[in-house]
Design a protein around this motif. Structure first.
Motif, PDB file in Angstrom:
ATOM      1  N   THR A 134      61.289  22.603  65.301  1.00  0.00           N
ATOM      2  CA  THR A 134      62.536  22.044  64.775  1.00  0.00           C
ATOM      3  C   THR A 134      63.728  22.567  65.572  1.00  0.00           C
ATOM      4  O   THR A 134      64.634  21.802  65.931  1.00  0.00           O
ATOM      5  CB  THR A 134      62.683  22.371  63.273  1.00  0.00           C
ATOM      6  OG1 THR A 134      61.557  21.835  62.576  1.00  0.00           O
ATOM      7  CG2 THR A 134      63.969  21.795  62.706  1.00  0.00           C
ATOM      8  N   CYS A 153      66.355  20.432  67.873  1.00  0.00           N
ATOM      9  CA  CYS A 153      67.821  20.543  67.741  1.00  0.00           C
ATOM     10  C   CYS A 153      68.465  20.737  69.110  1.00  0.00           C
ATOM     11  O   CYS A 153      69.474  20.091  69.424  1.00  0.00           O
ATOM     12  CB  CYS A 153      68.190  21.707  66.832  1.00  0.00           C
ATOM     13  SG  CYS A 153      68.010  21.382  65.089  1.00  0.00           S
ATOM     14  N   ASP A 209      71.036  18.273  71.027  1.00  0.00           N
ATOM     15  CA  ASP A 209      72.337  18.750  71.523  1.00  0.00           C
ATOM     16  C   ASP A 209      72.536  18.378  72.993  1.00  0.00           C
ATOM     17  O   ASP A 209      73.633  17.989  73.398  1.00  0.00           O
ATOM     18  CB  ASP A 209      72.466  20.266  71.347  1.00  0.00           C
ATOM     19  CG  ASP A 209      72.708  20.671  69.907  1.00  0.00           C
ATOM     20  OD1 ASP A 209      73.180  19.833  69.107  1.00  0.00           O
ATOM     21  OD2 ASP A 209      72.412  21.841  69.575  1.00  0.00           O
ATOM     22  N   ASN A 232      70.500  16.405  63.319  1.00  0.00           N
ATOM     23  CA  ASN A 232      70.513  17.857  63.451  1.00  0.00           C
ATOM     24  C   ASN A 232      70.956  18.541  62.161  1.00  0.00           C
ATOM     25  O   ASN A 232      70.462  19.621  61.826  1.00  0.00           O
ATOM     26  CB  ASN A 232      71.377  18.297  64.627  1.00  0.00           C
ATOM     27  CG  ASN A 232      70.587  18.384  65.915  1.00  0.00           C
ATOM     28  OD1 ASN A 232      69.379  18.170  65.939  1.00  0.00           O
ATOM     29  ND2 ASN A 232      71.273  18.694  67.001  1.00  0.00           N
ATOM     30  N   ARG A 289      67.971  18.610  60.100  1.00  0.00           N
ATOM     31  CA  ARG A 289      67.052  19.620  60.641  1.00  0.00           C
ATOM     32  C   ARG A 289      67.469  21.019  60.183  1.00  0.00           C
ATOM     33  O   ARG A 289      66.622  21.844  59.842  1.00  0.00           O
ATOM     34  CB  ARG A 289      67.023  19.566  62.165  1.00  0.00           C
ATOM     35  CG  ARG A 289      66.248  18.390  62.713  1.00  0.00           C
ATOM     36  CD  ARG A 289      66.235  18.409  64.229  1.00  0.00           C
ATOM     37  NE  ARG A 289      65.416  17.333  64.753  1.00  0.00           N
ATOM     38  CZ  ARG A 289      65.829  16.446  65.653  1.00  0.00           C
ATOM     39  NH1 ARG A 289      67.041  16.517  66.161  1.00  0.00           N
ATOM     40  NH2 ARG A 289      65.010  15.499  66.064  1.00  0.00           N
ATOM     41  N   MET A 290      68.766  21.289  60.200  1.00  0.00           N
ATOM     42  CA  MET A 290      69.247  22.602  59.776  1.00  0.00           C
ATOM     43  C   MET A 290      68.924  22.851  58.298  1.00  0.00           C
ATOM     44  O   MET A 290      68.540  23.960  57.920  1.00  0.00           O
ATOM     45  CB  MET A 290      70.742  22.742  60.037  1.00  0.00           C
ATOM     46  CG  MET A 290      71.101  22.684  61.518  1.00  0.00           C
ATOM     47  SD  MET A 290      70.115  23.801  62.508  1.00  0.00           S
ATOM     48  CE  MET A 290      71.203  25.177  62.572  1.00  0.00           C
TER      49      MET A 290
END
Length: 75
Positions: free
Chosen positions: A22, A26, A30, A49, A52-53
């Motif tokens: 993961t 990310c 980015d 993202n 994902r966080m």
């Protein structure tokens, strides 16, 4: 039909693998955000993202639970 027994011996390893992947995703997103000029794509990648966080927070909490259970003798 019998159910499979709950084998959790490698759950910590599996969760850690998912955390690592993961984080890698990310970073890749980015990089794509930095390279693209398409605002729609940037927005979608940023939103992804963010999700994902949130997932990372959940996985980190789960790995702590698994490690604690293992320490307490639950395999």
């Amino acid at each position: 039909m019998k159910n499979k027994p709950d084998d959790r011996r490698d759950n910590v390893d599996k969760i850690q693998y998912n955390i690592d992947k993961t984080i890698e995703n990310c970073h890749r997103a980015d990089e794509m955000i930095a390279k693209t000029s398409d605002e729609k794509t940037k927005k979608e990648l940023k939103e992804k993202n963010e999700r994902r966080m949130e997932s990372l927070d959940s996985m980190r909490s789960e790995i702590k639970d698994e490690a604690r259970d293992k320490k307490n003798g639950y395999n």
